[in-house]
Design a protein around this motif. Structure first.
Motif, PDB file in Angstrom:
ATOM      1  N   ASP A 159       0.882  -1.170   0.000  1.00 34.10           N
ATOM      2  CA  ASP A 159       0.000   0.000   0.000  1.00 34.10           C
ATOM      3  C   ASP A 159       0.918   1.218   0.000  1.00 34.10           C
ATOM      4  O   ASP A 159       1.950   1.223   0.679  1.00 34.10           O
ATOM      5  CB  ASP A 159      -0.873   0.017   1.257  1.00 34.10           C
ATOM      6  CG  ASP A 159      -1.716  -1.240   1.417  1.00 34.10           C
ATOM      7  OD1 ASP A 159      -2.086  -1.848   0.400  1.00 34.10           O
ATOM      8  OD2 ASP A 159      -2.009  -1.602   2.568  1.00 34.10           O
ATOM      9  N   CYS A 208      -3.895   1.049  -2.935  1.00 33.02           N
ATOM     10  CA  CYS A 208      -3.779  -0.282  -2.351  1.00 33.02           C
ATOM     11  C   CYS A 208      -2.633  -1.019  -3.058  1.00 33.02           C
ATOM     12  O   CYS A 208      -2.243  -0.666  -4.169  1.00 33.02           O
ATOM     13  CB  CYS A 208      -5.090  -1.033  -2.543  1.00 33.02           C
ATOM     14  SG  CYS A 208      -5.066  -2.732  -1.922  1.00 33.02           S
ATOM     15  N   CYS A 246      -6.376  -0.486   4.130  1.00 35.06           N
ATOM     16  CA  CYS A 246      -4.973  -0.373   3.736  1.00 35.06           C
ATOM     17  C   CYS A 246      -4.207   0.570   4.657  1.00 35.06           C
ATOM     18  O   CYS A 246      -4.785   1.473   5.261  1.00 35.06           O
ATOM     19  CB  CYS A 246      -4.883   0.131   2.302  1.00 35.06           C
ATOM     20  SG  CYS A 246      -5.622  -1.010   1.117  1.00 35.06           S
TER      21      CYS A 246
END
Length: 83
Positions: free
Chosen positions: A13, A30, A49
């Protein structure tokens, strides 16, 4: 004993950092590549995330992000790299 192998090439991420009209813009993504909303939840992966890496689009952006990293504790925990 099981040997643990770390793979540093796995996608993480991250924020994509760019310069727009002289201002730093960072957008969260992400690890799957999906752009994240303000809640950092990925609809594609169905997970929350955590962005701990900043990926800079060019050298000028990288220099600015490194400058912020040295001056601000908010940036100091991020890993920084050039795309």
């Amino acid at each position: 004993m099981t040997k643990i192998i770390e793979n540093n090439k796995l996608p993480l991420d991250h924020y994509k950092a760019t310069l727009e009209n002289g201002s730093l813009v960072m957008k969260p993504f992400c690890s799957c590549g999906n752009l994240l909303d303000e809640d950092y939840f990925c609809d594609k992966c169905n997970k929350k995330c955590n962005c701990h890496q900043i990926v800079c689009d060019n050298e000028n952006t990288l220099k600015l992000v490194k400058k912020y990293t040295r001056k601000s504790s908010q940036f100091s925990a991020f890993k920084i790299k050039l795309a």
